[in-house]
Design a protein around this motif. Structure first.
Motif, PDB file in Angstrom:
ATOM      1  N   ALA A  82      14.231 -62.456 -16.733  1.00 27.00           N
ATOM      2  CA  ALA A  82      14.850 -61.289 -16.090  1.00 27.00           C
ATOM      3  C   ALA A  82      15.275 -60.264 -17.126  1.00 27.00           C
ATOM      4  CB  ALA A  82      16.032 -61.722 -15.232  1.00 27.00           C
ATOM      5  N   ILE A  83      15.938 -60.739 -18.181  1.00 30.49           N
ATOM      6  CA  ILE A  83      16.381 -59.833 -19.250  1.00 30.49           C
ATOM      7  C   ILE A  83      15.187 -59.155 -19.897  1.00 30.49           C
ATOM      8  CG2 ILE A  83      17.419 -59.789 -21.554  1.00 30.49           C
ATOM      9  CD1 ILE A  83      19.394 -61.919 -20.517  1.00 30.49           C
ATOM     10  N   GLN A  84      14.126 -59.921 -20.131  1.00 30.52           N
ATOM     11  CA  GLN A  84      12.927 -59.336 -20.733  1.00 30.52           C
ATOM     12  C   GLN A  84      12.299 -58.307 -19.810  1.00 30.52           C
ATOM     13  OE1 GLN A  84      12.173 -60.085 -23.875  1.00 30.52           O
ATOM     14  NE2 GLN A  84      10.627 -58.492 -23.844  1.00 30.52           N
ATOM     15  N   SER A  85      12.327 -58.564 -18.501  1.00 31.00           N
ATOM     16  CA  SER A  85      11.773 -57.612 -17.537  1.00 31.00           C
ATOM     17  C   SER A  85      12.543 -56.302 -17.561  1.00 31.00           C
ATOM     18  CB  SER A  85      11.802 -58.218 -16.124  1.00 31.00           C
ATOM     19  OG  SER A  85      10.954 -59.342 -16.026  1.00 31.00           O
ATOM     20  N   PHE A  86      13.862 -56.382 -17.601  1.00 28.08           N
ATOM     21  CA  PHE A  86      14.671 -55.162 -17.683  1.00 28.08           C
ATOM     22  C   PHE A  86      14.369 -54.396 -18.975  1.00 28.08           C
ATOM     23  CE2 PHE A  86      17.855 -57.677 -14.982  1.00 28.08           C
ATOM     24  CZ  PHE A  86      17.394 -57.119 -13.807  1.00 28.08           C
ATOM     25  N   GLN A 113       8.871 -54.200 -13.036  1.00 23.91           N
ATOM     26  CA  GLN A 113       9.644 -54.999 -13.982  1.00 23.91           C
ATOM     27  C   GLN A 113      11.109 -55.079 -13.547  1.00 23.91           C
ATOM     28  OE1 GLN A 113       8.506 -56.853 -16.307  1.00 23.91           O
ATOM     29  NE2 GLN A 113       6.419 -56.098 -16.538  1.00 23.91           N
ATOM     30  N   ASN A 114      11.675 -53.971 -13.112  1.00 25.93           N
ATOM     31  CA  ASN A 114      13.058 -53.995 -12.647  1.00 25.93           C
ATOM     32  C   ASN A 114      13.213 -54.887 -11.427  1.00 25.93           C
ATOM     33  OD1 ASN A 114      15.852 -52.993 -12.611  1.00 25.93           O
ATOM     34  ND2 ASN A 114      15.236 -51.961 -10.740  1.00 25.93           N
ATOM     35  N   ASN A 115      12.263 -54.770 -10.485  1.00 29.05           N
ATOM     36  CA  ASN A 115      12.317 -55.616  -9.285  1.00 29.05           C
ATOM     37  C   ASN A 115      12.179 -57.091  -9.628  1.00 29.05           C
ATOM     38  OD1 ASN A 115      12.524 -53.249  -7.876  1.00 29.05           O
ATOM     39  ND2 ASN A 115      10.558 -53.395  -6.841  1.00 29.05           N
ATOM     40  N   LEU A 116      11.299 -57.390 -10.577  1.00 28.81           N
ATOM     41  CA  LEU A 116      11.144 -58.784 -11.021  1.00 28.81           C
ATOM     42  C   LEU A 116      12.462 -59.311 -11.590  1.00 28.81           C
ATOM     43  CD1 LEU A 116       7.659 -58.898 -12.790  1.00 28.81           C
ATOM     44  CD2 LEU A 116       8.440 -60.444 -10.982  1.00 28.81           C
ATOM     45  N   GLY A 117      13.079 -58.517 -12.433  1.00 30.27           N
ATOM     46  CA  GLY A 117      14.340 -58.945 -13.027  1.00 30.27           C
ATOM     47  C   GLY A 117      15.399 -59.218 -11.971  1.00 30.27           C
ATOM     48  N   LEU A 118      15.509 -58.330 -10.989  1.00 30.06           N
ATOM     49  CA  LEU A 118      16.501 -58.520  -9.926  1.00 30.06           C
ATOM     50  C   LEU A 118      16.192 -59.755  -9.088  1.00 30.06           C
ATOM     51  CD1 LEU A 118      17.025 -54.837  -8.736  1.00 30.06           C
ATOM     52  CD2 LEU A 118      18.661 -56.281  -9.960  1.00 30.06           C
ATOM     53  N   ALA A 119      14.903 -59.993  -8.828  1.00 29.93           N
ATOM     54  CA  ALA A 119      14.533 -61.173  -8.038  1.00 29.93           C
ATOM     55  C   ALA A 119      14.927 -62.453  -8.772  1.00 29.93           C
ATOM     56  CB  ALA A 119      13.029 -61.165  -7.748  1.00 29.93           C
ATOM     57  N   TYR A 120      14.673 -62.501 -10.077  1.00 30.65           N
ATOM     58  CA  TYR A 120      15.050 -63.679 -10.859  1.00 30.65           C
ATOM     59  C   TYR A 120      16.565 -63.859 -10.880  1.00 30.65           C
ATOM     60  CZ  TYR A 120      10.362 -64.489 -12.755  1.00 30.65           C
ATOM     61  OH  TYR A 120       9.040 -64.802 -12.911  1.00 30.65           O
ATOM     62  N   MET A 169      17.349 -43.762 -13.153  1.00 25.02           N
ATOM     63  CA  MET A 169      16.727 -45.084 -13.228  1.00 25.02           C
ATOM     64  C   MET A 169      17.109 -45.787 -14.523  1.00 25.02           C
ATOM     65  SD  MET A 169      15.347 -45.917 -10.495  1.00 25.02           S
ATOM     66  CE  MET A 169      14.759 -47.471 -11.184  1.00 25.02           C
ATOM     67  N   TRP A 170      17.238 -45.031 -15.608  1.00 26.04           N
ATOM     68  CA  TRP A 170      17.683 -45.645 -16.870  1.00 26.04           C
ATOM     69  C   TRP A 170      19.064 -46.280 -16.680  1.00 26.04           C
ATOM     70  CZ3 TRP A 170      22.073 -44.632 -19.654  1.00 26.04           C
ATOM     71  CH2 TRP A 170      22.165 -45.265 -20.904  1.00 26.04           C
ATOM     72  N   ALA A 171      19.962 -45.564 -16.007  1.00 28.06           N
ATOM     73  CA  ALA A 171      21.308 -46.100 -15.791  1.00 28.06           C
ATOM     74  C   ALA A 171      21.266 -47.330 -14.888  1.00 28.06           C
ATOM     75  CB  ALA A 171      22.204 -45.025 -15.178  1.00 28.06           C
ATOM     76  N   THR A 172      20.452 -47.289 -13.851  1.00 28.17           N
ATOM     77  CA  THR A 172      20.346 -48.431 -12.928  1.00 28.17           C
ATOM     78  C   THR A 172      19.850 -49.674 -13.655  1.00 28.17           C
ATOM     79  OG1 THR A 172      19.983 -47.022 -10.996  1.00 28.17           O
ATOM     80  CG2 THR A 172      19.167 -49.287 -10.872  1.00 28.17           C
ATOM     81  N   VAL A 173      18.754 -49.534 -14.391  1.00 30.00           N
ATOM     82  CA  VAL A 173      18.178 -50.698 -15.080  1.00 30.00           C
ATOM     83  C   VAL A 173      19.092 -51.160 -16.208  1.00 30.00           C
ATOM     84  CG1 VAL A 173      16.166 -51.581 -16.311  1.00 30.00           C
ATOM     85  CG2 VAL A 173      15.860 -49.933 -14.462  1.00 30.00           C
ATOM     86  N   SER A 174      19.740 -50.223 -16.879  1.00 31.17           N
ATOM     87  CA  SER A 174      20.676 -50.609 -17.940  1.00 31.17           C
ATOM     88  C   SER A 174      21.827 -51.427 -17.376  1.00 31.17           C
ATOM     89  CB  SER A 174      21.208 -49.357 -18.645  1.00 31.17           C
ATOM     90  OG  SER A 174      20.183 -48.688 -19.342  1.00 31.17           O
ATOM     91  N   MET A 175      22.327 -51.026 -16.219  1.00 32.95           N
ATOM     92  CA  MET A 175      23.370 -51.815 -15.556  1.00 32.95           C
ATOM     93  C   MET A 175      22.865 -53.219 -15.232  1.00 32.95           C
ATOM     94  SD  MET A 175      26.419 -50.417 -14.999  1.00 32.95           S
ATOM     95  CE  MET A 175      27.036 -51.133 -13.457  1.00 32.95           C
ATOM     96  N   ASN A 176      21.644 -53.296 -14.728  1.00 31.33           N
ATOM     97  CA  ASN A 176      21.074 -54.607 -14.407  1.00 31.33           C
ATOM     98  C   ASN A 176      20.964 -55.471 -15.655  1.00 31.33           C
ATOM     99  OD1 ASN A 176      20.790 -53.824 -11.727  1.00 31.33           O
ATOM    100  ND2 ASN A 176      18.662 -53.194 -11.963  1.00 31.33           N
ATOM    101  N   LEU A 177      20.539 -54.853 -16.752  1.00 37.60           N
ATOM    102  CA  LEU A 177      20.411 -55.600 -18.009  1.00 37.60           C
ATOM    103  C   LEU A 177      21.775 -56.078 -18.493  1.00 37.60           C
ATOM    104  CD1 LEU A 177      18.947 -56.605 -20.530  1.00 37.60           C
ATOM    105  CD2 LEU A 177      19.074 -54.267 -21.446  1.00 37.60           C
ATOM    106  N   ALA A 178      22.768 -55.198 -18.472  1.00 39.15           N
ATOM    107  CA  ALA A 178      24.106 -55.580 -18.940  1.00 39.15           C
ATOM    108  C   ALA A 178      24.688 -56.690 -18.076  1.00 39.15           C
ATOM    109  CB  ALA A 178      25.020 -54.354 -18.931  1.00 39.15           C
ATOM    110  N   ASN A 179      24.512 -56.586 -16.762  1.00 41.62           N
ATOM    111  CA  ASN A 179      24.999 -57.640 -15.866  1.00 41.62           C
ATOM    112  C   ASN A 179      24.329 -58.978 -16.168  1.00 41.62           C
ATOM    113  OD1 ASN A 179      26.595 -55.734 -14.622  1.00 41.62           O
ATOM    114  ND2 ASN A 179      25.208 -55.416 -12.894  1.00 41.62           N
TER     115      ASN A 179
END
Length: 422
Positions: free
Chosen positions: A290-294, A266-273, A309-319
Motif C-alpha cells: 500500500a505504501i509503495q502504491s501511494f 495506484q492510489n486505489n490499490l493502496g486504499l484497498a490494501y 490529488m497530491w494532498a489526498t494521496v499524501s494524506m493516505n501515505l502518511a496515514n
C-alpha cells in the motif's frame, strides 16, 4: 422506450459497427460491398487495423479523427446513405431540414438521433423504426436525454432495452451500453453499487476479444471502484477490487502511457490494501505494498500540477506510515508528521477549514505516538474548535478523545517515578 415497425429496406450491411468508435464514427454507417472478407467482424470488435475495402476507408479515417479526409472520400458518393454520412461529418441546421424528407424511414430516424446529439434538433423521434444495434444506438440517445432531464429511472429502462437490442448483433456495443448503465447505477451510490458491480462484470464478459484501446482496462477500473465502494471492510470484495485494478494495469495502463490513470489506480490499490482486515501474516506485506502504491501515485501527482490529488494521496501515505507494522516505528511516525506538515501548504484553514482540521487531527496522533505531547494538544485544540464550529460532531469527539488519551499518558508518565520509588 417506444419503438416503431422496422421496414429493413435501406441499410444493407448488418450488423453495423455503430456506437463503437469515438467521435463522428460512432454515427457512421457502412455501405454494401461485394466482399468484406471478415472485415466487418474485425470492426465489430473495435479493430481499426483490419484492412478495409475502399468504400469503407471513410469510416476508418473518421474513427482516427481525420474528418476532412473522410469527407473527401465521400464527396463522389451519390446515395441516401452517403448523404446521411456526409451530414454526420458536417452537421448543420439547413442540411438537416433539406435532407430529412428525402431519406427512408430508418435513415431519417438515425438522422434525428445525430441532429439531436449535435443540438440541431430539440427532441428525439417518438417512434424508432429500427432493430438490433441500430435500435440500441437510438435508445442510448434516449437514455442520454433522460439523464439530462434527471430521470434516472427512464434512463435505466432505455439502457436496459438498448443492451438487449445490441446483445446478439453487436456484443461490444452491448458492453459499452451496459457500462453506461453500470456508471449510472454507481452514481446513485448505496445499494446501487451491487447492481453496478454486476453490470461491469457482464460488460467485461460481453467485450470479449475487444480491440478498443483501454476499453476493457476502463471496465476493470470501474469494477474495482464499485467493489471498493461497497466492500464495507469485507476482505473478499477488497481482494477482488485489487485484482480488478491489477488487471487494468496489466492491460496497458502504465506511468508512461496514461500517467493520471496509472496514479489513480495506484492510489486505489493502496486504499484497498489499507482497508483489508488484518487476519493473516501476509497483511504486513500488504501494508508495505500500500505504501509503495501511494509512492508510485506521488511520482505522478505533484503539489505544483495536481495539488488536490497530491494532498489526498499524501494524506493516505502518511496515514499508512502511522499504522504499518515495522521495526522502526519512530522513523515512520516522523515521516508522517513531515508529510502532514507539507499537506497543510495545500489544505489551509482559509481554503477548507474542515480539511485543515483533519490534517491537524492526524498529525497530532502521530506526534502523540512519538511522545511529543504539548504540540499535539495544541493542534488538537485548534482542530476541535474548527470541527465544532462547522458541525463536524464525530470529528470533534475524536479530537477530544485523543486529548483525553494524551492527558492520561502524561499523567502516567508523571506518576511513574513515584511508583518506582515506592
Amino acid at each position: 422506450c417506444k419503438r416503431g415497425k422496422t421496414t429493413g429496406q435501406m441499410i444493407e450491411v448488418r450488423p453495423q459497427p455503430i456506437g463503437i468508435f469515438p467521435s463522428s464514427a460512432a454515427y457512421l454507417l457502412l455501405p454494401k460491398v461485394d466482399d468484406d472478407r471478415g472485415v466487418l467482424e474485425g470492426l465489430l470488435e473495435g479493430d481499426l487495423d483490419v484492412p478495409v475495402p475502399e468504400p469503407w476507408q471513410f469510416f476508418v479515417r473518421a474513427a482516427r479523427g481525420e474528418i476532412k479526409i473522410a469527407i473527401e472520400l465521400l464527396s463522389d458518393a451519390d446515395s441516401p446513405l452517403a448523404a446521411y454520412n456526409r451530414f454526420v461529418l458536417e452537421p448543420g441546421s439547413a442540411e438537416f431540414r433539406s435532407l430529412h424528407p428525402r431519406l427512408p424511414v430508418e435513415l431519417a430516424a438515425l438522422l434525428d438521433v445525430v441532429a439531436y446529439s449535435h443540438g440541431i434538433a430539440d427532441r428525439l423521434p417518438r417512434d424508432l423504426p429500427l432493430d438490433g444495434e441500430l435500435l440500441a444506438f437510438a435508445l442510448a440517445s434516449r437514455a442520454a436525454e433522460a439523464m439530462e432531464n434527471q430521470d434516472n429511472q427512464r434512463a435505466q429502462c432505455c439502457l436496459t432495452d438498448a443492451v438487449e437490442a445490441a446483445r446478439a448483433a453487436s456484443p461490444l456495443l452491448a458492453s459499452i451500453l451496459l457500462a453506461q448503465k453500470a456508471d449510472l447505477a454507481f452514481s446513485m451510490g448505496g445499494s446501487s453499487y451491487a447492481l453496478a458491480t454486476m453490470h461491469y462484470r457482464e460488460a467485461i464478459r460481453l467485450a470479449g476479444p475487444c480491440k478498443l484501446s483501454t476499453f476493457v482496462a476502463s471496465l476493470h477500473t470501474r469494477l474495482g471502484m464499485a467493489l471498493q465502494s461497497s466492500a464495507n471492510g469485507q476482505r473478499a470484495a477488497l481482494l477482488e477490487a485489487v485484482r480488478a485494478y491489477q488487471t487494468a494495469l496489466q492491460d496497458g495502463i502504465t506511468q508512461q502511457s496514461h500517467p493520471d490513470w496509472f496514479a489513480q489506480l495506484q492510489n486505489n490499490l493502496g486504499l484497498a490494501y489499507l482497508s483489508m482486515p488484518a487476519t493473516e501474516t501476509s497483511d504486513q506485506l500488504r501494508m508495505g505494498i500500500a505504501i509503495q502504491s501511494f509512492r508510485h501515485a506521488l511520482g505522478i501527482y505533484t503539489i505544483e500540477d495536481h495539488p488536490d490529488m497530491w494532498a489526498t494521496v499524501s494524506m493516505n501515505l502518511a496515514n499508512a506510515l502511522q499504522h504499518v507494522p515495522t521495526s522502526h516505528p519512530e522513523d515512520n511516525l516522523i515521516g508522517a508528521v513531515e508529510i502532514y506538515e507539507d499537506v497543510l501548504r495545500v489544505r489551509t484553514r482559509e481554503k477548507d477549514p474542515v480539511a485543515y482540521a483533519t490534517v491537524l487531527l492526524n498529525q497530532a496522533n502521530a506526534l502523540a505516538h512519538l511522545g511529543i505531547f504539548k504540540p499535539a494538544i495544541e493542534k488538537l485544540s485548534e482542530a476541535y474548535k474548527l470541527f465544532h464550529w462547522y458541525d463536524q460532531s464525530a470529528e470533534a469527539e475524536s479530537a477530544r478523545d485523543l486529548v483525553d488519551q494524551i492527558n492520561q499518558r502524561m499523567n502516567q508518565h508523571a506518576a511513574s517515578p513515584q511508583v518506582s520509588a515506592n
